[in-house]
Scaffold this motif. Structure first.
Motif, PDB file in Angstrom:
ATOM      1  N   SER A 120      50.326  36.088  35.994  1.00  0.00           N
ATOM      2  CA  SER A 120      48.888  36.113  35.698  1.00  0.00           C
ATOM      3  C   SER A 120      48.658  36.699  34.313  1.00  0.00           C
ATOM      4  N   ILE A 134      45.332  38.325  32.309  1.00  0.00           N
ATOM      5  CA  ILE A 134      44.025  38.840  32.707  1.00  0.00           C
ATOM      6  C   ILE A 134      43.250  39.323  31.482  1.00  0.00           C
ATOM      7  N   ARG A 144      40.707  35.243  34.237  1.00  0.00           N
ATOM      8  CA  ARG A 144      42.166  35.317  34.310  1.00  0.00           C
ATOM      9  C   ARG A 144      42.760  33.928  34.523  1.00  0.00           C
ATOM     10  N   ASP A 202      45.891  32.345  36.744  1.00  0.00           N
ATOM     11  CA  ASP A 202      46.911  32.540  37.771  1.00  0.00           C
ATOM     12  C   ASP A 202      47.839  31.331  37.758  1.00  0.00           C
ATOM     13  N   TRP A 221      56.422  29.910  38.176  1.00  0.00           N
ATOM     14  CA  TRP A 221      55.593  29.889  36.978  1.00  0.00           C
ATOM     15  C   TRP A 221      56.337  29.436  35.725  1.00  0.00           C
TER      16      TRP A 221
END
Length: 328
Positions: free
Chosen positions: A238, A240, A245, A247, A252
């Protein structure tokens, strides 16, 4: 007419198979492979219909039909084999981590510059479609002032002491094999950290099993990363900011999707990657080939100088956790 870039594959291990498969599936030209044994080179060449199989790395890098070398040996040998290819005048893509430490990385980058050839770290994640879009979202200011990043890379990998991942002699361990991904990601978003805090646990072989880091930056931003080779976690990330944000889905660092949310939790954007052949490692090859054709020796997306800086960060982490490799 677009100049044809011909690849040579240095070593025939698992990552070389993955990369070469992606090259072949996406129409890139793999001209030759080199191994320490003729049998291994021949088998690899037969698998991917590669015209030339060399029984030594020296023969591969001196092959006049090869333009770019992909170095895929274990990381303690990256510097040696990169130098071999660079001294032969070849452009070089080096599997991550770029080298074992920052000293080696600096030697590689300086040699490439002196020879006027390209060198780039094969951090394939930076070239994936979802990461390209994330860079656009950040540049647009959608998240406001970006303040923090969280990312983990956790896998339950073999516990065999003889396995490369558990061997200090071969540079094994969670940090350089897995942690390089979230540390690289933090560098991509925030740059070089001002302060570094790190903690780790180790296997009986001395290889690091878990590594946690906290990076703090000049503007007060904080990035936290966690890597582990003995447990399988969410492997999500994530970013932010003050207005929202991002995600990123699991896994990932591989081709995946993400969501952009505002501070009330409303979804502003959902990114779903388009389908393509292979696992996505060819995107870094596209970058290398474009740079070579343009006469450039470093990438804006994964600059060679940044690879040195990332290894300086990894060196600092290792100093804190007491991790040293035998040949250092």
């Amino acid at each position: 007419m677009t100049a044809l870039i011909r690849w040579g594959i240095l070593a025939t291990g698992g990552i070389a198979h993955l990369f070469t498969n992606d090259l072949v599936q996406n129409g890139h030209t793999v001209q030759a492979v080199g191994s320490r044994s003729q049998a291994s080179a021949d088998a690899f060449a037969a698998e991917f219909s590669i015209p030339t199989a060399h029984s030594s790395y020296a023969d591969l890098v001196n092959d006049p039909e090869v333009d770019a070398i992909y170095v895929s040996t274990p990381h303690p040998f990256h510097a040696e084999h990169a130098r071999l290819a660079l001294n032969a005048g070849k452009h070089v893509l080096i599997e991550k981590p770029f080298a074992l430490n920052a000293r080696e990385a600096r030697q590689i980058v300086d040699l490439a510059a002196s020879r006027g050839v390209l060198v780039m770290e094969a951090m394939w994640t930076r070239f994936l479609p979802h990461m390209a879009r994330i860079r656009e979202v950040l540049a647009a200011g959608t998240l406001g002032d970006v303040r923090s990043l969280l990312a983990d890379h956790t896998q339950d990998l073999p516990d065999d002491p003889a396995h490369r991942l558990n061997s200090l002699t071969l540079g094994g361990g969670a940090l350089l094999d897995l942690g390089v991904y979230p540390v690289n990601f933090a560098h991509a978003v925030f740059g070089v950290p001002d302060t570094i805090l790190a903690s780790a646990s180790f296997k009986a072989t001395g290889a690091d099993a878990q590594v946690a880091t906290i990076f703090r930056y000049a503007g007060g931003q904080i990035a936290t990363t966690f890597s582990a080779s003995d447990t399988l976690g969410p492997t999500t990330a994530s970013i932010i900011g003050t207005s929202g944000r991002i995600d990123i889905d699991s896994v990932w660092y591989a081709p995946t999707g993400f969501r952009v949310l505002d501070n009330l939790g409303a979804v502003l954007e959902t990114f779903v990657p388009a389908e393509f052949a292979g696992r996505g490692m060819h995107f870094e090859a596209v970058e290398v080939e474009a740079l070579i054709r343009a006469g450039r020796i470093s990438s804006d997306i994964m600059p060679a100088e940044e690879s040195v800086a990332i290894l300086e960060t990894l060196d600092a982490v290792r100093a804190q956790i007491g991790l040293r490799y035998p040949d250092e």
